[in-house]
Motif scaffolding. Structure first.
Motif, mmCIF file in Angstrom:
data_model
loop_
_atom_site.group_PDB
_atom_site.id
_atom_site.type_symbol
_atom_site.label_atom_id
_atom_site.label_comp_id
_atom_site.label_asym_id
_atom_site.label_seq_id
_atom_site.Cartn_x
_atom_site.Cartn_y
_atom_site.Cartn_z
ATOM 1 N N LEU A 17 24.241 3.638 66.640
ATOM 2 C CA LEU A 17 23.403 5.005 66.956
ATOM 3 C C LEU A 17 23.936 5.912 65.862
ATOM 4 O O LEU A 17 22.836 6.773 65.293
ATOM 5 N N ALA A 18 25.420 6.059 65.531
ATOM 6 C CA ALA A 18 25.603 7.085 64.592
ATOM 7 C C ALA A 18 25.228 6.911 63.231
ATOM 8 O O ALA A 18 24.930 7.689 62.543
ATOM 9 N N VAL A 19 25.053 5.517 62.872
ATOM 10 C CA VAL A 19 24.676 5.258 61.436
ATOM 11 C C VAL A 19 23.062 5.628 61.554
ATOM 12 O O VAL A 19 22.430 6.261 60.418
ATOM 13 N N VAL A 20 22.243 5.183 62.556
ATOM 14 C CA VAL A 20 20.858 5.473 62.405
ATOM 15 C C VAL A 20 20.495 7.179 62.292
ATOM 16 O O VAL A 20 19.942 7.309 61.705
ATOM 17 N N ILE A 69 21.573 8.177 58.993
ATOM 18 C CA ILE A 69 20.550 7.843 57.770
ATOM 19 C C ILE A 69 19.227 8.606 57.966
ATOM 20 O O ILE A 69 18.735 9.248 57.063
ATOM 21 N N GLU A 70 18.676 8.871 59.235
ATOM 22 C CA GLU A 70 17.549 9.400 59.571
ATOM 23 C C GLU A 70 17.874 10.831 59.016
ATOM 24 O O GLU A 70 16.982 11.590 58.320
ATOM 25 N N SER A 71 18.921 11.479 59.431
ATOM 26 C CA SER A 71 19.194 13.016 59.244
ATOM 27 C C SER A 71 19.223 13.159 57.505
ATOM 28 O O SER A 71 18.566 14.140 56.991
ATOM 29 N N VAL A 72 19.989 12.455 56.841
ATOM 30 C CA VAL A 72 20.002 12.581 55.422
ATOM 31 C C VAL A 72 18.806 12.197 54.574
ATOM 32 O O VAL A 72 18.417 12.950 53.638
ATOM 33 N N THR A 73 18.290 11.165 54.861
ATOM 34 C CA THR A 73 17.072 10.457 54.009
ATOM 35 C C THR A 73 15.874 10.473 54.672
ATOM 36 O O THR A 73 14.725 10.447 53.989
ATOM 37 N N GLY A 74 15.607 10.770 55.910
ATOM 38 C CA GLY A 74 14.355 10.864 56.526
ATOM 39 C C GLY A 74 13.729 9.331 56.544
ATOM 40 O O GLY A 74 13.016 9.051 57.102
ATOM 41 N N VAL A 114 28.604 10.123 54.830
ATOM 42 C CA VAL A 114 29.923 9.756 55.212
ATOM 43 C C VAL A 114 30.179 11.073 56.150
ATOM 44 O O VAL A 114 30.563 11.053 57.221
ATOM 45 N N ARG A 115 29.833 12.232 55.843
ATOM 46 C CA ARG A 115 30.132 13.578 56.573
ATOM 47 C C ARG A 115 29.233 13.396 57.777
ATOM 48 O O ARG A 115 29.731 13.768 58.917
ATOM 49 N N HIS A 116 28.270 13.315 57.835
ATOM 50 C CA HIS A 116 27.247 12.996 59.128
ATOM 51 C C HIS A 116 27.667 12.066 59.850
ATOM 52 O O HIS A 116 27.708 12.063 61.194
ATOM 53 N N LEU A 117 28.114 10.923 59.314
ATOM 54 C CA LEU A 117 28.740 9.863 60.224
ATOM 55 C C LEU A 117 29.816 10.187 61.008
ATOM 56 O O LEU A 117 29.927 9.915 62.068
ATOM 57 N N LEU A 118 30.750 10.884 60.349
ATOM 58 C CA LEU A 118 32.078 11.235 61.087
ATOM 59 C C LEU A 118 31.615 12.205 62.097
ATOM 60 O O LEU A 118 32.229 12.156 63.328
ATOM 61 N N VAL A 119 30.848 13.182 61.908
ATOM 62 C CA VAL A 119 30.512 13.841 62.874
ATOM 63 C C VAL A 119 29.776 13.309 64.186
ATOM 64 O O VAL A 119 30.085 13.458 65.437
ATOM 65 N N ARG A 168 30.869 12.757 68.016
ATOM 66 C CA ARG A 168 30.011 13.373 69.137
ATOM 67 C C ARG A 168 29.774 12.410 70.087
ATOM 68 O O ARG A 168 29.818 12.640 71.498
ATOM 69 N N LEU A 169 29.219 11.101 69.687
ATOM 70 C CA LEU A 169 28.929 10.073 70.523
ATOM 71 C C LEU A 169 30.300 9.550 71.459
ATOM 72 O O LEU A 169 30.143 9.169 72.496
ATOM 73 N N TYR A 170 31.330 9.310 70.627
ATOM 74 C CA TYR A 170 32.653 8.995 71.266
ATOM 75 C C TYR A 170 33.212 9.820 72.457
ATOM 76 O O TYR A 170 33.503 9.276 73.467
ATOM 77 N N LEU A 171 32.905 11.020 72.126
ATOM 78 C CA LEU A 171 33.580 12.104 73.271
ATOM 79 C C LEU A 171 32.453 12.111 74.376
ATOM 80 O O LEU A 171 32.963 12.574 75.422
ATOM 81 N N THR A 172 31.248 11.728 74.285
ATOM 82 C CA THR A 172 30.462 11.606 75.490
ATOM 83 C C THR A 172 30.749 10.420 76.369
ATOM 84 O O THR A 172 30.620 10.788 77.456
ATOM 85 N N LEU A 173 31.554 9.488 75.872
ATOM 86 C CA LEU A 173 32.123 8.547 76.867
ATOM 87 C C LEU A 173 32.902 8.728 77.762
ATOM 88 O O LEU A 173 33.102 8.377 78.851
ATOM 89 N N SER A 174 34.051 9.803 77.586
ATOM 90 C CA SER A 174 35.082 10.087 78.107
ATOM 91 C C SER A 174 34.819 10.808 79.562
ATOM 92 O O SER A 174 35.542 10.294 80.666
#
Ligand code: BTN
Length: 259
Positions: free
Chosen positions: A96-99, A102-107, A181-186, A190-196
């Motif tokens: 999900l982080a990858v999609v 990619i969608e934010s940076v490239t459309g 890479v910058r989008h991906l790390l953020v 974000r998604l990882y912290l929603t799990l806790s």
């Protein structure tokens, strides 16, 4: 093209995360970022440590395959120390982080093919390999390894030409690895912290799978299963309805659509 320098300092500069990317190790060339990340984790590296490479010489894929990472693409791995209950969600949140990135940076419009291949127009643009060390029910560490074909020219790699694509191949212009890479790390964080706090990424991951509702063939080593990809369970397994009506749970494998 926008900024495309992948130095550790630039990646970390002003990065709005608590964990992912607060420590970045950049290697111009490395065997496998997952391999280095596992060594780092074994030595107690800070959670969120990122290993990123200009190129990989022995990149690893799922099911013991090789993953090609010539220069101009993204190969990175993140060290995490999740609870055992969160382990099966890592594959989901990584794709999900990858999609999202990619969608934010490239459309570009992306899909996820079970379990975690990111696809564009039916061809693979990203592979994800999650590796973990679990003993006695406790997760010592997990590593999320992500390979994105950014500026890959599939025609230069005949072995993947018919099944792989890249962001530049789809857009017709070079794409900034730095932005992705910058989008991906953020997004990973974000998604990882929603799990806790008991959150889940399952529903979004399930709803983005292009595999569901289709007649498929699943290959897992010597085992081949055919049927309707009916659903996925919360651990990420594929639920396959066979012609005899039985439902089979498949934990790992490669999916192809049946004619
Ligand atoms: C697959 O689809 O088979 C998974 C490919 C995973 C490749 C990435 S690239 C970064 C990290 N380091 C590796 O050696 N593999 C993963």
């Amino acid at each position: 093209m926008a900024e495309d320098n992948l130095s550790a300092d630039l990646i970390m500069e002003g990065l709005e995360t608590r964990l992912t990317g607060q420590r970045v190790l950049y290697y111009p060339s490395v065997t496998s970022t997952n391999e280095v990340a596992k060594q780092e984790a074994g030595q107690g590296a800070a959670e969120g440590t990122v290993i990123i490479a200009g190129e990989q010489t022995r990149g690893r894929g799922r099911m013991k395959r090789t993953w090609l990472t010539p220069e101009g693409n993204i190969a990175l791995s993140v060290v995490l120390y999740p609870d055992a209950s969160a382990l099966s969600s890592l594959i989901m949140l990584a794709s999900l982080a990858v999609v999202h990135s990619i969608e934010s940076v490239t459309g570009l419009e992306t899909q996820i093919k079970w379990p975690n291949d990111v696809m564009i127009n039916g061809k693979k643009v990203c592979g994800i390999l999650v590796e973990s060390d679990v003993r006695g029910g406790k997760v010592n560490y997990a590593v999320i390894g992500i390979g994105i074909n950014v500026n890959l020219k599939p025609e230069d790699s005949p072995e993947i030409q018919t099944i792989a694509t890249s962001l530049s191949g789809e857009l017709g212009v070079e794409v900034s690895r730095f932005s992705i890479v910058r989008h991906l790390l953020v997004e990973l964080e974000r998604l990882y912290l929603t799990l806790s706090p008991g959150g889940s990424v399952y529903a979004e991951w399930r709803d983005r799978l292009i595999t569901l509702g289709k007649e498929v063939k699943v290959t897992d080593g010597e085992n081949i299963y055919e049927g309707l990809a009916e659903s996925v369970d919360k651990e990420g397994s594929l639920l396959l309805r066979s012609a005899d009506g039985s439902l089979k749970k498949i934990v790992t494998g490669d999916v192809t659509l049946r004619n």
